[in-house]
Write a protein that holds these residues in place. Structure first.
Motif, PDB file in Angstrom:
ATOM      1  N   GLU A 133       0.862  -1.180   0.000  1.00  0.00           N
ATOM      2  CA  GLU A 133       0.000   0.000   0.000  1.00  0.00           C
ATOM      3  C   GLU A 133       0.896   1.227   0.000  1.00  0.00           C
ATOM      4  O   GLU A 133       1.799   1.345   0.829  1.00  0.00           O
ATOM      5  N   MET A 134       0.662   2.147  -0.952  1.00  0.00           N
ATOM      6  CA  MET A 134       1.472   3.362  -0.994  1.00  0.00           C
ATOM      7  C   MET A 134       0.763   4.478  -1.749  1.00  0.00           C
ATOM      8  O   MET A 134      -0.173   4.234  -2.500  1.00  0.00           O
ATOM      9  N   GLU A 135       1.244   5.710  -1.522  1.00  0.00           N
ATOM     10  CA  GLU A 135       0.748   6.886  -2.253  1.00  0.00           C
ATOM     11  C   GLU A 135       1.306   6.854  -3.663  1.00  0.00           C
ATOM     12  O   GLU A 135       2.501   6.664  -3.855  1.00  0.00           O
ATOM     13  N   TYR A 162      -7.873  14.972  -6.278  1.00  0.00           N
ATOM     14  CA  TYR A 162      -6.754  14.413  -5.529  1.00  0.00           C
ATOM     15  C   TYR A 162      -5.435  14.741  -6.214  1.00  0.00           C
ATOM     16  O   TYR A 162      -5.357  14.764  -7.426  1.00  0.00           O
ATOM     17  N   GLU A 163      -4.393  14.967  -5.422  1.00  0.00           N
ATOM     18  CA  GLU A 163      -3.041  15.098  -5.972  1.00  0.00           C
ATOM     19  C   GLU A 163      -2.338  13.753  -5.939  1.00  0.00           C
ATOM     20  O   GLU A 163      -1.455  13.491  -6.737  1.00  0.00           O
ATOM     21  N   THR A 164      -2.729  12.929  -4.977  1.00  0.00           N
ATOM     22  CA  THR A 164      -2.194  11.577  -4.863  1.00  0.00           C
ATOM     23  C   THR A 164      -3.335  10.648  -4.465  1.00  0.00           C
ATOM     24  O   THR A 164      -4.395  11.102  -4.044  1.00  0.00           O
ATOM     25  N   ARG A 165      -3.083   9.357  -4.606  1.00  0.00           N
ATOM     26  CA  ARG A 165      -4.053   8.357  -4.163  1.00  0.00           C
ATOM     27  C   ARG A 165      -3.316   7.249  -3.450  1.00  0.00           C
ATOM     28  O   ARG A 165      -2.266   6.810  -3.888  1.00  0.00           O
ATOM     29  N   ARG A 166      -3.847   6.803  -2.354  1.00  0.00           N
ATOM     30  CA  ARG A 166      -3.305   5.644  -1.642  1.00  0.00           C
ATOM     31  C   ARG A 166      -3.846   4.420  -2.371  1.00  0.00           C
ATOM     32  O   ARG A 166      -5.054   4.263  -2.485  1.00  0.00           O
ATOM     33  N   LYS A 167      -2.955   3.605  -2.914  1.00  0.00           N
ATOM     34  CA  LYS A 167      -3.364   2.460  -3.729  1.00  0.00           C
ATOM     35  C   LYS A 167      -2.650   1.202  -3.259  1.00  0.00           C
ATOM     36  O   LYS A 167      -1.573   1.261  -2.676  1.00  0.00           O
ATOM     37  N   TYR A 168      -3.262   0.078  -3.576  1.00  0.00           N
ATOM     38  CA  TYR A 168      -2.605  -1.211  -3.387  1.00  0.00           C
ATOM     39  C   TYR A 168      -1.965  -1.589  -4.717  1.00  0.00           C
ATOM     40  O   TYR A 168      -2.590  -1.459  -5.774  1.00  0.00           O
ATOM     41  N   ILE A 169      -0.724  -2.047  -4.647  1.00  0.00           N
ATOM     42  CA  ILE A 169      -0.043  -2.561  -5.823  1.00  0.00           C
ATOM     43  C   ILE A 169       0.436  -3.967  -5.505  1.00  0.00           C
ATOM     44  O   ILE A 169       0.614  -4.334  -4.344  1.00  0.00           O
ATOM     45  N   GLY A 228       8.413  -4.081 -10.802  1.00  0.00           N
ATOM     46  CA  GLY A 228       7.297  -3.952 -11.731  1.00  0.00           C
ATOM     47  C   GLY A 228       6.043  -4.303 -10.959  1.00  0.00           C
ATOM     48  O   GLY A 228       5.999  -5.336 -10.283  1.00  0.00           O
ATOM     49  N   ALA A 229       5.032  -3.449 -11.019  1.00  0.00           N
ATOM     50  CA  ALA A 229       3.845  -3.654 -10.187  1.00  0.00           C
ATOM     51  C   ALA A 229       2.565  -3.427 -10.988  1.00  0.00           C
ATOM     52  O   ALA A 229       2.537  -2.650 -11.940  1.00  0.00           O
ATOM     53  N   TYR A 230       1.522  -4.112 -10.576  1.00  0.00           N
ATOM     54  CA  TYR A 230       0.177  -3.922 -11.093  1.00  0.00           C
ATOM     55  C   TYR A 230      -0.668  -3.256 -10.013  1.00  0.00           C
ATOM     56  O   TYR A 230      -0.445  -3.471  -8.819  1.00  0.00           O
ATOM     57  N   LEU A 231      -1.667  -2.491 -10.444  1.00  0.00           N
ATOM     58  CA  LEU A 231      -2.586  -1.825  -9.510  1.00  0.00           C
ATOM     59  C   LEU A 231      -3.794  -2.706  -9.202  1.00  0.00           C
ATOM     60  O   LEU A 231      -4.301  -3.394 -10.084  1.00  0.00           O
TER      61      LEU A 231
END
Length: 161
Positions: free
Chosen positions: A35-37, A50-57, A70-73
């Motif tokens: 989990e990261m911005e 939003y300027e950023t989003r907290r997402k799971y990758i 290399g990551a997927y959302l």
């Protein structure tokens, strides 16, 4: 007394949050959920509020030097641009029942676009490791990735796929 309880709860919450944070040196593996911005510089689209989003990758591969992942959302629903017959084949469903601590509802791992994320950014953005894909899901995602027409041979090779 109430203030003491609030202060103690606040300290405990902070301690728990810091325990999950990824610290140097970063050692992530294929299938780890982080989990990261993220912002537009990371390749995600933001809707203006939003300027950023907290997402799971999900980490899918690592360069041979181990410095870029290399990551997927993970998305709660399929992006409307990718909601067509061809792109749906690259939206892998993650079931809430398999990830109850992580997902509020069935979600989609977008396997059509691989995002490069470097170690320094992971640390600077106070990313947190939140778990890992189940082996069955990881195996299916790797198959989709290897057969993907949306990822170049160079991308696949770079991340050991």
């Amino acid at each position: 007394m109430f203030d003491d309880v609030q202060e103690n709860l606040s300290k405990l919450r902070e301690k728990i949050e810091n325990e999950d944070r990824i610290k140097s040196p970063v050692r992530l593996s294929k299938g780890d959920i982080v989990e990261m911005e993220l912002d537009e510089n990371d390749g995600i689209t933001l809707d203006g509020q939003y300027e950023t989003r907290r997402k799971y990758i999900v980490i899918i591969g690592v360069t041979s030097k181990g410095d870029i992942y290399g990551a997927y959302l993970i998305n709660s629903k399929i992006n409307f641009i990718k909601n067509n017959d061809i792109m749906k084949n690259y939206q892998y469903i993650l079931l809430k029942v398999d990830y109850p601590e992580l997902l509020k509802y069935d979600s989609y791992l977008d396997c059509s676009e691989l995002f490069p994320i470097n170690k320094k950014k992971i640390i600077a953005r106070k990313a947190k490791r939140r778990g890992a894909l189940l082996e069955k899901d990881l195996n299916n995602v790797v198959k989709i990735t290897k057969s993907s027409e949306f990822l170049s041979k160079e991308q696949k090779r770079k991340f050991g796929l």
